[in-house]
Design a protein around this motif. Structure first.
Motif, PDB file in Angstrom:
ATOM      1  N   ARG A 258     -26.998  34.229   3.041  1.00 36.42           N
ATOM      2  CA  ARG A 258     -27.345  35.248   2.054  1.00 36.42           C
ATOM      3  C   ARG A 258     -28.847  35.203   1.766  1.00 36.42           C
ATOM      4  O   ARG A 258     -29.442  34.128   1.641  1.00 36.42           O
ATOM      5  CB  ARG A 258     -26.536  35.086   0.773  1.00 36.42           C
TER       6      ARG A 258
ATOM      7  N   THR B  24     -32.162  37.360  -0.424  1.00 35.36           N
ATOM      8  CA  THR B  24     -32.488  38.237  -1.548  1.00 35.36           C
ATOM      9  C   THR B  24     -33.651  39.143  -1.164  1.00 35.36           C
ATOM     10  O   THR B  24     -34.689  38.668  -0.698  1.00 35.36           O
ATOM     11  CB  THR B  24     -32.864  37.417  -2.792  1.00 35.36           C
TER      12      THR B  24
ATOM     13  N   GLU C 267     -35.454  46.068  -4.167  1.00 39.80           N
ATOM     14  CA  GLU C 267     -35.000  47.430  -3.904  1.00 39.80           C
ATOM     15  C   GLU C 267     -35.987  48.199  -3.037  1.00 39.80           C
ATOM     16  O   GLU C 267     -35.592  49.037  -2.220  1.00 39.80           O
ATOM     17  CB  GLU C 267     -34.786  48.158  -5.231  1.00 39.80           C
TER      18      GLU C 267
ATOM     19  N   LYS D 100     -26.248  47.959   6.773  1.00 46.59           N
ATOM     20  CA  LYS D 100     -24.993  47.266   7.021  1.00 46.59           C
ATOM     21  C   LYS D 100     -24.536  47.508   8.458  1.00 46.59           C
ATOM     22  O   LYS D 100     -24.554  48.624   8.941  1.00 46.59           O
ATOM     23  CB  LYS D 100     -23.930  47.765   6.034  1.00 46.59           C
TER      24      LYS D 100
ATOM     25  N   ASN E 167     -22.758  42.785   4.455  1.00 45.78           N
ATOM     26  CA  ASN E 167     -22.674  43.500   3.187  1.00 45.78           C
ATOM     27  C   ASN E 167     -24.012  43.430   2.469  1.00 45.78           C
ATOM     28  O   ASN E 167     -24.787  42.492   2.665  1.00 45.78           O
ATOM     29  CB  ASN E 167     -21.578  42.889   2.307  1.00 45.78           C
ATOM     30  N   ILE E 168     -24.268  44.441   1.655  1.00 49.92           N
ATOM     31  CA  ILE E 168     -25.457  44.477   0.802  1.00 49.92           C
ATOM     32  C   ILE E 168     -24.984  44.830  -0.598  1.00 49.92           C
ATOM     33  O   ILE E 168     -24.346  45.865  -0.807  1.00 49.92           O
ATOM     34  CB  ILE E 168     -26.487  45.511   1.287  1.00 49.92           C
ATOM     35  N   LYS E 169     -25.279  43.968  -1.560  1.00 46.02           N
ATOM     36  CA  LYS E 169     -24.820  44.217  -2.920  1.00 46.02           C
ATOM     37  C   LYS E 169     -25.908  43.824  -3.919  1.00 46.02           C
ATOM     38  O   LYS E 169     -26.782  42.993  -3.634  1.00 46.02           O
ATOM     39  CB  LYS E 169     -23.559  43.420  -3.209  1.00 46.02           C
ATOM     40  N   GLN E 170     -25.822  44.406  -5.094  1.00 40.06           N
ATOM     41  CA  GLN E 170     -26.808  44.129  -6.134  1.00 40.06           C
ATOM     42  C   GLN E 170     -26.529  42.776  -6.768  1.00 40.06           C
ATOM     43  O   GLN E 170     -25.381  42.367  -6.924  1.00 40.06           O
ATOM     44  CB  GLN E 170     -26.788  45.217  -7.212  1.00 40.06           C
TER      45      GLN E 170
ATOM     46  N   TYR F 186     -31.317  42.784  -4.534  1.00 37.80           N
ATOM     47  CA  TYR F 186     -30.080  42.940  -3.767  1.00 37.80           C
ATOM     48  C   TYR F 186     -29.900  41.717  -2.876  1.00 37.80           C
ATOM     49  O   TYR F 186     -30.871  41.071  -2.465  1.00 37.80           O
ATOM     50  CB  TYR F 186     -30.118  44.203  -2.921  1.00 37.80           C
ATOM     51  N   GLU F 187     -28.647  41.429  -2.608  1.00 37.22           N
ATOM     52  CA  GLU F 187     -28.306  40.299  -1.742  1.00 37.22           C
ATOM     53  C   GLU F 187     -27.735  40.824  -0.431  1.00 37.22           C
ATOM     54  O   GLU F 187     -26.845  41.673  -0.427  1.00 37.22           O
ATOM     55  CB  GLU F 187     -27.284  39.392  -2.421  1.00 37.22           C
TER      56      GLU F 187
ATOM     57  N   ASN G  43     -25.643  39.807   2.780  1.00 38.86           N
ATOM     58  CA  ASN G  43     -24.736  38.833   3.373  1.00 38.86           C
ATOM     59  C   ASN G  43     -24.736  39.018   4.887  1.00 38.86           C
ATOM     60  O   ASN G  43     -24.459  40.108   5.386  1.00 38.86           O
ATOM     61  CB  ASN G  43     -23.320  39.016   2.836  1.00 38.86           C
TER      62      ASN G  43
END
Length: 320
Positions: free
Chosen positions: A235, A237, A240, A248, A270-273, A294-295, A297
């Motif tokens: 993972r 960081t 934005e 993805k 995956n990309i998530k906040q 955003y993180e 994965n």
């Protein structure tokens, strides 16, 4: 003095001629694996521990043994209840034994003799009452004895009929219910007895062992934690403002510095906040404070390539 000054200036010139440190072109991340907690279901003291931290255990392996003396006591009680309920149900199905039936027939014979004697006595005194040879009180006493003998004789005949015809279905159902209840209690105790053995639910590498031999393990308390095999992911960081550079499903190469810059081919899963600062994976993030974080994965294309990488170690990807 001038000599040392020239040497120092020369070293500074060499440093200034070197390319910019490539750390500015890298994004640091962390190695993660899915973790699993093994907890106890019933209270007991740790009797034995069969594994050590760092061991690779297989599904079904015994990790520890709990000492639960209460289970043995409850098991003995449940076994006794099952025997008692089983005997009651058998009696309700088969009725009285041969000896019990003999006793009832003997009782019937004796009561029949008493009844016949009372009946004869009543007939004799009836004629005497008509001729006024005996008082009415004496007749009433003989009649009462006759009625008592008749009632006892009728009762024993009904009792023998019940024995021969079997116990009522309602009583058999009740006895069967008590037997099932006792068997359920015994099964519950046997299930609790199995909980003495703490079993590995999946293949995993043990990370921590929380208790020692002799300590009390309470229900729901975590006894072991481990990381699951073939669940390694990375993972990173990113701010934005850089989010558009990563998609993805794209392939990306991850570098493992402590393994002599080993390269691992990966895919962005995956990309998530990120909702909390503590979840930031990059050690020295370079971003505008107003940017949302955003993180990313990243999943290895071949799980075996990442099997030897230590959890929480640092990995890098090249900035885009």
């Amino acid at each position: 003095m001038k000599k040392y000054t020239f040497i120092l200036l020369g070293m500074l010139a060499l440093v200034s001629c070197r390319p910019k440190n490539n750390i500015d072109s890298l994004i640091q991340g962390k190695v993660e694996r899915d973790e699993l907690a093994v907890v106890g279901k019933i209270a007991g003291r740790i009797s034995k521990i069969y594994v050590n931290e760092g061991d690779l255990v297989k599904e079904g392996d015994t990790l520890a043994l709990l000492d639960i003396p209460e289970v043995e006591a409850k098991k003995a009680q449940a076994q006794g209840a099952v025997k008692s309920a089983d005997a009651q149900y058998a009696m309700s199905v088969h009725g009285a034994t041969a000896n019990q039936l003999k006793q009832l027939n003997a009782k019937k014979t004796a009561l029949k003799e008493q009844y016949e004697f009372a009946k004869k006595s009543l007939k004799r005194i009836e004629a005497m009452v008509v001729d006024s040879l005996v008082p009415q009180q004496q007749y009433d006493e003989v009649f009462a004895k006759y009625q008592g003998a008749l009632a006892q004789y009728t009762a024993v005949e009904a009792e023998i009929a019940d024995v021969k015809n079997g116990v009522r279905m309602e009583q058999q159902t009740m006895a069967l219910g008590q037997k099932d209840r006792a068997l359920g209690a015994l099964q519950e105790v046997k299930t609790a007895e199995k909980e003495r053995y703490v079993i590995a639910p999946q293949d995993m590498v043990l990370e921590t062992i929380t208790l020692k031999v002799g300590e009390l393990a309470l229900p729901g308390y975590t006894l072991f934690t481990g990381s699951l095999n073939n669940t390694t992911y990375f993972r990173f960081t990113i701010p934005e403002s850089e989010l558009s550079k990563y998609k993805k499903g794209e392939e990306i190469e991850v570098t493992v510095p402590y393994l002599k810059d080993k390269k691992v081919s990966c895919v962005i899963r995956n990309i998530k906040q990120i909702g909390a600062y503590a979840n930031i994976a990059t050690a020295y993030p370079d971003y505008n404070m107003q940017d949302a974080l955003y993180e990313i994965n990243v999943l290895p294309k071949q799980a075996t390539e990442a099997a030897e990488i230590l959890t929480k170690s640092t990995v890098t990807i090249t900035k885009r």
